[in-house]
Design a protein around this motif. Structure first.
Motif, PDB file in Angstrom:
ATOM      1  N   SER A   1       0.862  -1.181   0.000  1.00 47.96           N
ATOM      2  CA  SER A   1       0.000   0.000   0.000  1.00 47.96           C
ATOM      3  C   SER A   1       0.898   1.230   0.000  1.00 47.96           C
ATOM      4  O   SER A   1       1.586   1.489   0.986  1.00 47.96           O
ATOM      5  CB  SER A   1      -0.894   0.007   1.246  1.00 47.96           C
ATOM      6  N   PRO A   2       0.911   1.963  -1.120  1.00 44.33           N
ATOM      7  CA  PRO A   2       1.844   3.096  -1.182  1.00 44.33           C
ATOM      8  C   PRO A   2       1.518   4.179  -0.156  1.00 44.33           C
ATOM      9  O   PRO A   2       2.366   4.587   0.598  1.00 44.33           O
ATOM     10  CB  PRO A   2       1.701   3.609  -2.614  1.00 44.33           C
ATOM     11  N   GLY A   3       0.302   4.607  -0.097  1.00 46.29           N
ATOM     12  CA  GLY A   3      -0.132   5.581   0.905  1.00 46.29           C
ATOM     13  C   GLY A   3       0.660   6.872   0.871  1.00 46.29           C
ATOM     14  O   GLY A   3       1.396   7.165  -0.069  1.00 46.29           O
ATOM     15  N   SER A   4       0.548   7.625   1.911  1.00 44.51           N
ATOM     16  CA  SER A   4       1.240   8.910   2.032  1.00 44.51           C
ATOM     17  C   SER A   4       2.069   8.874   3.314  1.00 44.51           C
ATOM     18  O   SER A   4       1.998   7.919   4.074  1.00 44.51           O
ATOM     19  CB  SER A   4       0.221  10.045   2.118  1.00 44.51           C
ATOM     20  N   ALA A   5       2.842   9.928   3.518  1.00 45.25           N
ATOM     21  CA  ALA A   5       3.668   9.981   4.729  1.00 45.25           C
ATOM     22  C   ALA A   5       2.795   9.889   5.987  1.00 45.25           C
ATOM     23  O   ALA A   5       3.166   9.245   6.972  1.00 45.25           O
ATOM     24  CB  ALA A   5       4.481  11.265   4.744  1.00 45.25           C
ATOM     25  N   GLU A   6       1.606  10.494   5.915  1.00 47.52           N
ATOM     26  CA  GLU A   6       0.714  10.482   7.085  1.00 47.52           C
ATOM     27  C   GLU A   6       0.181   9.097   7.370  1.00 47.52           C
ATOM     28  O   GLU A   6      -0.139   8.755   8.506  1.00 47.52           O
ATOM     29  CB  GLU A   6      -0.476  11.433   6.872  1.00 47.52           C
ATOM     30  N   SER A   7       0.072   8.308   6.323  1.00 47.09           N
ATOM     31  CA  SER A   7      -0.502   6.976   6.514  1.00 47.09           C
ATOM     32  C   SER A   7       0.552   5.935   6.847  1.00 47.09           C
ATOM     33  O   SER A   7       0.239   4.777   7.025  1.00 47.09           O
ATOM     34  CB  SER A   7      -1.265   6.555   5.255  1.00 47.09           C
ATOM     35  N   ALA A   8       1.810   6.337   6.942  1.00 46.56           N
ATOM     36  CA  ALA A   8       2.854   5.382   7.292  1.00 46.56           C
ATOM     37  C   ALA A   8       3.051   5.394   8.794  1.00 46.56           C
ATOM     38  O   ALA A   8       3.918   6.075   9.318  1.00 46.56           O
ATOM     39  CB  ALA A   8       4.145   5.753   6.567  1.00 46.56           C
ATOM     40  N   ARG A   9       2.218   4.659   9.507  1.00 46.00           N
ATOM     41  CA  ARG A   9       2.239   4.662  10.976  1.00 46.00           C
ATOM     42  C   ARG A   9       3.119   3.518  11.465  1.00 46.00           C
ATOM     43  O   ARG A   9       2.674   2.381  11.668  1.00 46.00           O
ATOM     44  CB  ARG A   9       0.818   4.565  11.495  1.00 46.00           C
ATOM     45  N   LEU A  10       4.363   3.856  11.695  1.00 46.42           N
ATOM     46  CA  LEU A  10       5.373   2.845  11.986  1.00 46.42           C
ATOM     47  C   LEU A  10       5.077   2.070  13.261  1.00 46.42           C
ATOM     48  O   LEU A  10       5.156   0.843  13.284  1.00 46.42           O
ATOM     49  CB  LEU A  10       6.757   3.495  12.057  1.00 46.42           C
ATOM     50  N   GLY A  11       4.738   2.767  14.318  1.00 46.58           N
ATOM     51  CA  GLY A  11       4.499   2.087  15.601  1.00 46.58           C
ATOM     52  C   GLY A  11       3.407   1.039  15.495  1.00 46.58           C
ATOM     53  O   GLY A  11       3.562  -0.103  15.955  1.00 46.58           O
ATOM     54  N   GLU A  12       2.312   1.423  14.866  1.00 45.40           N
ATOM     55  CA  GLU A  12       1.187   0.490  14.713  1.00 45.40           C
ATOM     56  C   GLU A  12       1.597  -0.675  13.805  1.00 45.40           C
ATOM     57  O   GLU A  12       1.243  -1.830  14.059  1.00 45.40           O
ATOM     58  CB  GLU A  12       0.006   1.241  14.102  1.00 45.40           C
ATOM     59  N   ALA A  13       2.355  -0.354  12.747  1.00 43.92           N
ATOM     60  CA  ALA A  13       2.797  -1.398  11.821  1.00 43.92           C
ATOM     61  C   ALA A  13       3.708  -2.403  12.533  1.00 43.92           C
ATOM     62  O   ALA A  13       3.597  -3.621  12.313  1.00 43.92           O
ATOM     63  CB  ALA A  13       3.516  -0.768  10.628  1.00 43.92           C
ATOM     64  N   VAL A  14       4.576  -1.914  13.375  1.00 49.45           N
ATOM     65  CA  VAL A  14       5.481  -2.817  14.098  1.00 49.45           C
ATOM     66  C   VAL A  14       4.690  -3.710  15.056  1.00 49.45           C
ATOM     67  O   VAL A  14       4.974  -4.910  15.174  1.00 49.45           O
ATOM     68  CB  VAL A  14       6.545  -2.009  14.863  1.00 49.45           C
ATOM     69  N   ARG A  15       3.689  -3.154  15.701  1.00 47.79           N
ATOM     70  CA  ARG A  15       2.866  -3.975  16.617  1.00 47.79           C
ATOM     71  C   ARG A  15       2.170  -5.094  15.842  1.00 47.79           C
ATOM     72  O   ARG A  15       2.105  -6.238  16.292  1.00 47.79           O
ATOM     73  CB  ARG A  15       1.829  -3.107  17.326  1.00 47.79           C
ATOM     74  N   LEU A  16       1.654  -4.762  14.673  1.00 47.91           N
ATOM     75  CA  LEU A  16       0.995  -5.782  13.855  1.00 47.91           C
ATOM     76  C   LEU A  16       2.005  -6.834  13.385  1.00 47.91           C
ATOM     77  O   LEU A  16       1.688  -8.025  13.327  1.00 47.91           O
ATOM     78  CB  LEU A  16       0.304  -5.133  12.653  1.00 47.91           C
ATOM     79  N   ALA A  17       3.196  -6.392  13.070  1.00 38.15           N
ATOM     80  CA  ALA A  17       4.235  -7.337  12.653  1.00 38.15           C
ATOM     81  C   ALA A  17       4.555  -8.312  13.790  1.00 38.15           C
ATOM     82  O   ALA A  17       4.723  -9.512  13.558  1.00 38.15           O
ATOM     83  CB  ALA A  17       5.500  -6.591  12.225  1.00 38.15           C
ATOM     84  N   ARG A  18       4.605  -7.810  14.994  1.00 34.70           N
ATOM     85  CA  ARG A  18       4.885  -8.697  16.140  1.00 34.70           C
ATOM     86  C   ARG A  18       3.728  -9.690  16.322  1.00 34.70           C
ATOM     87  O   ARG A  18       3.937 -10.847  16.699  1.00 34.70           O
ATOM     88  CB  ARG A  18       5.065  -7.880  17.420  1.00 34.70           C
ATOM     89  N   GLN A  19       2.513  -9.241  16.063  1.00 31.48           N
ATOM     90  CA  GLN A  19       1.365 -10.144  16.169  1.00 31.48           C
ATOM     91  C   GLN A  19       1.485 -11.277  15.147  1.00 31.48           C
ATOM     92  O   GLN A  19       1.183 -12.434  15.443  1.00 31.48           O
ATOM     93  CB  GLN A  19       0.061  -9.383  15.937  1.00 31.48           C
ATOM     94  N   VAL A  20       1.920 -10.922  13.943  1.00 35.90           N
ATOM     95  CA  VAL A  20       2.098 -11.941  12.901  1.00 35.90           C
ATOM     96  C   VAL A  20       3.179 -12.938  13.328  1.00 35.90           C
ATOM     97  O   VAL A  20       3.022 -14.149  13.164  1.00 35.90           O
ATOM     98  CB  VAL A  20       2.449 -11.293  11.552  1.00 35.90           C
ATOM     99  N   GLU A  21       4.240 -12.432  13.890  1.00 32.48           N
ATOM    100  CA  GLU A  21       5.314 -13.341  14.328  1.00 32.48           C
ATOM    101  C   GLU A  21       4.829 -14.239  15.457  1.00 32.48           C
ATOM    102  O   GLU A  21       5.133 -15.446  15.472  1.00 32.48           O
ATOM    103  CB  GLU A  21       6.532 -12.524  14.782  1.00 32.48           C
ATOM    104  N   ARG A  22       4.081 -13.690  16.384  1.00 31.23           N
ATOM    105  CA  ARG A  22       3.543 -14.528  17.475  1.00 31.23           C
ATOM    106  C   ARG A  22       2.587 -15.571  16.897  1.00 31.23           C
ATOM    107  O   ARG A  22       2.598 -16.735  17.300  1.00 31.23           O
ATOM    108  CB  ARG A  22       2.800 -13.675  18.504  1.00 31.23           C
ATOM    109  N   GLY A  23       1.743 -15.129  15.976  1.00 30.83           N
ATOM    110  CA  GLY A  23       0.813 -16.054  15.345  1.00 30.83           C
ATOM    111  C   GLY A  23       1.538 -17.193  14.633  1.00 30.83           C
ATOM    112  O   GLY A  23       1.150 -18.361  14.727  1.00 30.83           O
ATOM    113  N   ALA A  24       2.603 -16.864  13.914  1.00 28.92           N
ATOM    114  CA  ALA A  24       3.378 -17.886  13.205  1.00 28.92           C
ATOM    115  C   ALA A  24       4.020 -18.858  14.192  1.00 28.92           C
ATOM    116  O   ALA A  24       4.095 -20.067  13.943  1.00 28.92           O
ATOM    117  CB  ALA A  24       4.441 -17.219  12.337  1.00 28.92           C
ATOM    118  N   ASN A  25       4.477 -18.336  15.316  1.00 28.66           N
ATOM    119  CA  ASN A  25       5.085 -19.206  16.324  1.00 28.66           C
ATOM    120  C   ASN A  25       4.068 -20.146  16.940  1.00 28.66           C
ATOM    121  O   ASN A  25       4.394 -21.267  17.331  1.00 28.66           O
ATOM    122  CB  ASN A  25       5.746 -18.369  17.421  1.00 28.66           C
TER     123      ASN A  25
END
Lengths: 88, 136
Positions: B41-65
Motif C-alpha cells: 500500500s503506497p499511501g502517504s507519509a501520514e498513513s505510514a504509521r510505523l508504531g502500529e505497523a510494528v505492533r501488527l508485525a509482532r502479532q504476525v510473528e507470534r501467530g506464526a510461532n
C-alpha cells in the motif's frame, strides 16, 4: 520464420552482476539466468529469428553455431514452458 | 498486564493466525497473478504509521510461532500486508532473490519481507538481495 519474443507484462527482471533474475508475474516462479542463458535472454528482443540468435551467440562466445544450437533450442523450450516468451 | 489486555493479545494473535492460514492457502492454491495486486500500500507519509505497523508485525510473528506448522516468509509478509492494508497503513512488500554467488541452497534463494517508513518491520534478513518484485 518465427521470431521468439518476450511476452510483455508477463514478467519482471532484475540484472545484477552476471545474473538476471526473472519472475513470472502470472505464476510467481523465479528463474536465475547466468552465462549463455543470460545472453540468450538479453538477445531475445523480438527482432531476431532463431538463426540470427544462434549466430549472435556464436559470435559472442566464439563458438560453433551447431554447438550453440544444441543448448539453445532446449533452453528456448524452457522459456516457452515458463510462459516468458512466445513465437511471433 | 491486566486480564483484559492479556485476552486482547490472545485475540490479536488468533487473528494473525487466521490471516497466516489464509495466506498459506492463497499461496498454495491461487495463481500469483490474482493476489499480487492486493499486496502493499503506497499511501502517504501520514498513513505510514510505523508504531502500529510494528505492533501488527509482532502479532504476525507470534501467530506464526503458535501455529503448529512451518510458516514461510511469504505468507507472513502477505498476512501482515493485508492487515496493514485494512488499516490503510502505507507499507511495501518485497520479494527478492539472493545473487547466485551467495546462494548456498534452494531454501535460502528467495525471501519476502515488509517495510514501513523505509524500515524492515517483518522478515529482516541480511543480504545481499536482488529485489525482483515490490508491492506498495
Amino acid at each position: 520464420m518465427t521470431i521468439p519474443a518476450k511476452i510483455e507484462g508477463r514478467f519482471s527482471e532484475t540484472e545484477i552482476d552476471d545474473e538476471v533474475v526473472v519472475m513470472n508475474l502470472e505464476s510467481g516462479d523465479f528463474f536465475s539466468l547466468t552465462g549463455t542463458a543470460r545472453e540468450i535472454w538479453r538477445l531475445i528482443d523480438g527482432s531476431r529469428d532463431r538463426a540470427q540468435l544462434i549466430a549472435a551467440l556464436a559470435e559472442a562466445f566464439a563458438e560453433d553455431p551447431a554447438r550453440i544450437a544444441t543448448d539453445f533450442d532446449p533452453f528456448l523450450d524452457q522459456l516457452r514452458e515458463a510462459g516468458l516468451i512466445d513465437d511471433r | 498486564m491486566t486480564i483484559v489486555e492479556a485476552w486482547l493479545n490472545r485475540a490479536r494473535t488468533i487473528r494473525a493466525m487466521a490471516w497466516l492460514l489464509f495466506a498459506m492457502a492463497v499461496v498454495a492454491l491461487v495463481p500469483f497473478a490474482h493476489w499480487r495486486v492486493r499486496l502493499g500500500s503506497p499511501g502517504s507519509a501520514e498513513s505510514a504509521r510505523l508504531g502500529e505497523a510494528v505492533r501488527l508485525a509482532r502479532q504476525v510473528e507470534r501467530g506464526a510461532n503458535r501455529l503448529r506448522l512451518p510458516v514461510k516468509c511469504l505468507p507472513r509478509a502477505m498476512a501482515l500486508s493485508w492487515m496493514l492494508r485494512r488499516r490503510m497503513i502505507a507499507h511495501r512488500l518485497v520479494i527478492a532473490a539472493r545473487p547466485q554467488h551467495d546462494r548456498s541452497s534452494k531454501a535460502d534463494a528467495l525471501h519476502a519481507w515488509v517495510e514501513c517508513c523505509d524500515q524492515t518491520i517483518l522478515g529482516e534478513l541480511d543480504g545481499p538481495w536482488i529485489l525482483v518484485f515490490t508491492a506498495g
